[in-house]
Design an enzyme around this catalytic site. Sequence first.
Site, PDB file in Angstrom:
ATOM      1  N   ARG A  27       0.650  -1.145  -0.044  1.00 43.94           N
ATOM      2  CA  ARG A  27      -0.049   0.068  -0.026  1.00 43.94           C
ATOM      3  C   ARG A  27       0.834   1.233  -0.032  1.00 43.94           C
ATOM      4  O   ARG A  27       0.303   2.279  -0.127  1.00 43.94           O
ATOM      5  CB  ARG A  27      -1.060  -0.016   1.391  1.00 43.94           C
ATOM      6  CG  ARG A  27      -1.931  -1.177   1.295  1.00 43.94           C
ATOM      7  CD  ARG A  27      -2.624  -1.034   2.504  1.00 43.94           C
ATOM      8  NE  ARG A  27      -3.666   0.209   2.315  1.00 43.94           N
ATOM      9  CZ  ARG A  27      -4.754  -0.093   1.718  1.00 43.94           C
ATOM     10  NH1 ARG A  27      -5.211  -1.293   1.399  1.00 43.94           N
ATOM     11  NH2 ARG A  27      -5.489   0.868   1.797  1.00 43.94           N
ATOM     12  N   TRP A  74       2.679   5.951   1.857  1.00 48.17           N
ATOM     13  CA  TRP A  74       2.873   6.622   0.441  1.00 48.17           C
ATOM     14  C   TRP A  74       2.729   8.208   0.502  1.00 48.17           C
ATOM     15  O   TRP A  74       1.466   8.521   0.687  1.00 48.17           O
ATOM     16  CB  TRP A  74       2.177   5.843  -0.518  1.00 48.17           C
ATOM     17  CG  TRP A  74       2.334   6.209  -1.989  1.00 48.17           C
ATOM     18  CD1 TRP A  74       3.026   5.403  -2.742  1.00 48.17           C
ATOM     19  CD2 TRP A  74       1.638   7.013  -2.822  1.00 48.17           C
ATOM     20  NE1 TRP A  74       3.263   6.095  -4.049  1.00 48.17           N
ATOM     21  CE2 TRP A  74       2.227   6.937  -4.078  1.00 48.17           C
ATOM     22  CE3 TRP A  74       0.635   8.072  -2.466  1.00 48.17           C
ATOM     23  CZ2 TRP A  74       1.875   7.690  -5.118  1.00 48.17           C
ATOM     24  CZ3 TRP A  74       0.269   8.858  -3.708  1.00 48.17           C
ATOM     25  CH2 TRP A  74       1.081   8.577  -4.939  1.00 48.17           C
ATOM     26  N   GLU A 482      -1.084  -2.709 -22.206  1.00 46.20           N
ATOM     27  CA  GLU A 482      -0.529  -3.273 -20.897  1.00 46.20           C
ATOM     28  C   GLU A 482       0.931  -3.734 -20.870  1.00 46.20           C
ATOM     29  O   GLU A 482       1.487  -3.721 -19.852  1.00 46.20           O
ATOM     30  CB  GLU A 482      -1.552  -4.623 -20.751  1.00 46.20           C
ATOM     31  CG  GLU A 482      -1.221  -5.540 -19.358  1.00 46.20           C
ATOM     32  CD  GLU A 482      -1.259  -4.726 -18.095  1.00 46.20           C
ATOM     33  OE1 GLU A 482      -1.658  -3.450 -18.216  1.00 46.20           O
ATOM     34  OE2 GLU A 482      -0.839  -5.476 -17.155  1.00 46.20           O
ATOM     35  N   LYS A 486       3.805  -2.362 -18.176  1.00 42.54           N
ATOM     36  CA  LYS A 486       4.153  -3.281 -17.294  1.00 42.54           C
ATOM     37  C   LYS A 486       5.749  -2.903 -17.376  1.00 42.54           C
ATOM     38  O   LYS A 486       6.508  -2.878 -16.108  1.00 42.54           O
ATOM     39  CB  LYS A 486       4.228  -4.828 -17.880  1.00 42.54           C
ATOM     40  CG  LYS A 486       2.908  -5.523 -17.349  1.00 42.54           C
ATOM     41  CD  LYS A 486       2.626  -5.702 -15.921  1.00 42.54           C
ATOM     42  CE  LYS A 486       1.824  -4.840 -15.334  1.00 42.54           C
ATOM     43  NZ  LYS A 486       0.643  -4.667 -15.073  1.00 42.54           N
ATOM     44  N   GLU A 489       6.653   0.372 -15.788  1.00 43.32           N
ATOM     45  CA  GLU A 489       6.423   0.396 -14.153  1.00 43.32           C
ATOM     46  C   GLU A 489       7.585  -0.224 -13.356  1.00 43.32           C
ATOM     47  O   GLU A 489       7.834   0.204 -12.413  1.00 43.32           O
ATOM     48  CB  GLU A 489       5.376  -0.659 -13.754  1.00 43.32           C
ATOM     49  CG  GLU A 489       3.894   0.328 -14.007  1.00 43.32           C
ATOM     50  CD  GLU A 489       2.859  -0.756 -13.476  1.00 43.32           C
ATOM     51  OE1 GLU A 489       1.901  -0.352 -12.610  1.00 43.32           O
ATOM     52  OE2 GLU A 489       2.559  -1.915 -14.038  1.00 43.32           O
ATOM     53  N   HIS A 505       1.405   7.625 -38.376  1.00 39.64           N
ATOM     54  CA  HIS A 505       1.090   8.948 -38.158  1.00 39.64           C
ATOM     55  C   HIS A 505       1.669   9.721 -37.209  1.00 39.64           C
ATOM     56  O   HIS A 505       1.179  10.483 -36.900  1.00 39.64           O
ATOM     57  CB  HIS A 505      -0.523   9.023 -38.119  1.00 39.64           C
ATOM     58  CG  HIS A 505      -1.392   8.429 -39.022  1.00 39.64           C
ATOM     59  ND1 HIS A 505      -1.586   9.146 -40.159  1.00 39.64           N
ATOM     60  CD2 HIS A 505      -2.039   7.204 -39.031  1.00 39.64           C
ATOM     61  CE1 HIS A 505      -2.232   8.272 -40.911  1.00 39.64           C
ATOM     62  NE2 HIS A 505      -2.673   7.226 -40.332  1.00 39.64           N
ATOM     63  N   LYS A 604       0.299  -0.167  -4.545  1.00 39.97           N
ATOM     64  CA  LYS A 604      -0.834  -1.072  -5.213  1.00 39.97           C
ATOM     65  C   LYS A 604      -2.179  -0.278  -5.235  1.00 39.97           C
ATOM     66  O   LYS A 604      -2.873  -0.769  -6.247  1.00 39.97           O
ATOM     67  CB  LYS A 604      -0.615  -2.394  -4.708  1.00 39.97           C
ATOM     68  CG  LYS A 604      -1.469  -3.356  -5.598  1.00 39.97           C
ATOM     69  CD  LYS A 604      -1.024  -4.892  -5.329  1.00 39.97           C
ATOM     70  CE  LYS A 604      -1.614  -5.683  -6.185  1.00 39.97           C
ATOM     71  NZ  LYS A 604      -1.248  -5.388  -7.769  1.00 39.97           N
TER      72      LYS A 604
HETATM   73  C1  G6P Z   1      -2.411   1.350  -9.079  1.00 34.26           C
HETATM   74  C2  G6P Z   1      -1.532   0.069  -9.051  1.00 34.26           C
HETATM   75  C3  G6P Z   1      -1.852  -0.593 -10.963  1.00 34.26           C
HETATM   76  C4  G6P Z   1      -3.659  -0.693 -10.729  1.00 34.26           C
HETATM   77  C5  G6P Z   1      -4.257   0.626 -10.432  1.00 34.26           C
HETATM   78  C6  G6P Z   1      -5.751   0.400 -10.480  1.00 34.26           C
HETATM   79  O1  G6P Z   1      -1.980   2.350  -9.897  1.00 34.26           O
HETATM   80  O2  G6P Z   1      -0.355   0.147  -9.307  1.00 34.26           O
HETATM   81  O3  G6P Z   1      -1.300  -2.090 -10.611  1.00 34.26           O
HETATM   82  O4  G6P Z   1      -3.909  -1.262 -12.148  1.00 34.26           O
HETATM   83  O5  G6P Z   1      -3.810   1.080  -9.234  1.00 34.26           O
HETATM   84  O6  G6P Z   1      -5.969  -0.363  -9.328  1.00 34.26           O
HETATM   85  P1  G6P Z   1      -7.414  -1.297  -9.148  1.00 34.26           P
HETATM   86  O7  G6P Z   1      -7.143  -1.743  -7.814  1.00 34.26           O
HETATM   87  O8  G6P Z   1      -8.417  -0.252  -9.220  1.00 34.26           O
HETATM   88  O9  G6P Z   1      -7.589  -2.152 -10.115  1.00 34.26           O
END
Ligand code: G6P
Length: 609
Positions: A27, A74, A482, A486, A489, A505, A604
């Site tokens: 978190r 955080w 995606e 990844k 990130e 374009h 997360k």
């Molecule tokens: C954060 C996480 C991502 C996730 C996003 C949405 O940015 O780092 O991995 O996709 O939140 O989170 P959720 O719990 O709503 O899917």
Amino acid sequence: MCGIVGAIADRDVVPVLIEGLKRLEYRGYDSAGIAVVDGADIRRVRRTGRVAAMEDASAAEGFAATLGIGHTRWATHGGVTESNAHPHVSHGVALVHNGIIENHEQQRERLKALGYEFESQTDTEVIAHLIHHYLQDGADLLAALQRAVKELHGAYALAVVSRKEPERMVVARMGCPLLVGLGEGENFVASDVSAILQATRRVIFLEEGDTAEISRDAVRVFDGDDQPVQREEHLSDVSLSSLELGPYRHFMQKEIHEQPRALGDTMEAIIDAGGFEPTLFGKDADAVLREVEGVQILACGTSFYAGSVARYWIEAISGLPCSVEIASEYRYRTAVANPKHLVVTISQSGETLDTMEALKYAKSLGQDLTLSICNVPESAIPRASRLVFYTRAGAEIGVASTKAFTTQLVGLFALAATLAKVNGRLPEAKEAEYIEALRHLPGDVQHALNLEPQVAMWSEHFTPREHALFLGRGVHYPIALEGALKLKEISYIHAEAYPAGELKHGPLALVDDDMPVVVIAPNDSLLEKVKSNMQEVRARGGQLFVFTDADSNFADSEGVHVIRTERHVGVLSPIVHTIPVQMLAYHVALARGTDVDKPRNLAKSVTVE
Ligand code: G6P
């Protein structure tokens, strides 16, 4: 964001707090701290960086107590410093907070005028002083908390202890998750059950506006009007093994490899229901889904990309119009509401603030048909939705989402097929074909996982680079997005994704022999188009890294590297093609030596704007 934990027991709770904070690090991991009530004193230790650093400091200082609270942060208001780390203390009152207090500046001025001095730049410190102020006014700790929270605007989960009240802690929740764990002669509080699973599985989820008083033998809960209420007790089925690394190096690696199991568990409900039945989405679902004339998907991050895949499926399979929008954009624009459209929120955690607020906004516009796709039972977003599909990925610890994404896709595919069925657009044979494809999916994904050694070998082409481009078309374009997400990130390589047809374009200007270009190119109806786009790259010296399937007749050639999945799996192909891009990001990050599970600056669960 931010994780909180608290414990009151007859034993030393410091190990419980530390263990709990380690489980909550997903978190936020900028700083960590604990405060314990020790005799008539509050003792506190805080450190920037990971929980482990704070653990060493608390051990060195010989922390031990039967009542305490802890926090992993955080940073939002105020930088990553020890003085901004929680717990915050005001004259013997210590407090941890998850959320954001929007009116902290007004409160700060008011409290300064009352003589309080501030040690931090946080929004949280005002709450500690406010509670102390009401204690001075004669309130007890619970009443002081209840008075204080009525003056706060914003979101909070709070746990508070006082040196004058060593027999209890008090807690409050609004807009951020908080649960109480029930033990024998000991009780706990935490942002999520993983933090206290070592001690108990019996939990009470607090509701919005609740406060509670927690002693060793009793838990008393009060609603937003401070009236006593009973909240139902649940038995958590989260397994401790899902929170352990086992033989893996990283949770992300473990979670990538868990996907055949996670997908199998998630689709079990569909197989058990004998097909795409509205009951998959809840008791009320038949009536709701029959009313639906279109779909509006709202989500953030990886969940947004799951929604972007779903748009292709929903329009193609059910014939209903579907739009997908980033929740943080939708919530602040003047949207045209259509009460016949199903609002689908997708959230792994079920607590992403922007997604929650987008849902509330949609509801305020009269959109009453709501469905949530979520991985965390009892979390806020599904609770605010009429219908829900729970993915059964199991706890996802790595910050970069993997198994949550692919299981979301299964839920969304089931939604597309179910909408088609209630609209009379899913012939029996088609339904049987889809179910068969789902049955094969865990095996198909396992075959893709078996490609890991080949994918790992590609990582050397990416590790020294600072940029990469991902291309896809149609339903595989969101998989390119995606894949790029990844990679950026966890490896910190700048990566962008484009629909391959859009290359000419603009982004083609970036292509030279320094730019690796990843292409998702399964053997579908757009393959020939993608091949032409690849020629455009090769003609400019770009190196191509192509994920395709055995049916597409691609071969390695000068500047063209090819990895093939076993076969083209048809409509579920985007799920299978997610696996190699996840593995590529993982191996590049590994080679670059980044902190795979806890990438810099991220968290997360994002419960702030
Ligand atoms: C954060 C996480 C991502 C996730 C996003 C949405 O940015 O780092 O991995 O996709 O939140 O989170 P959720 O719990 O709503 O899917």
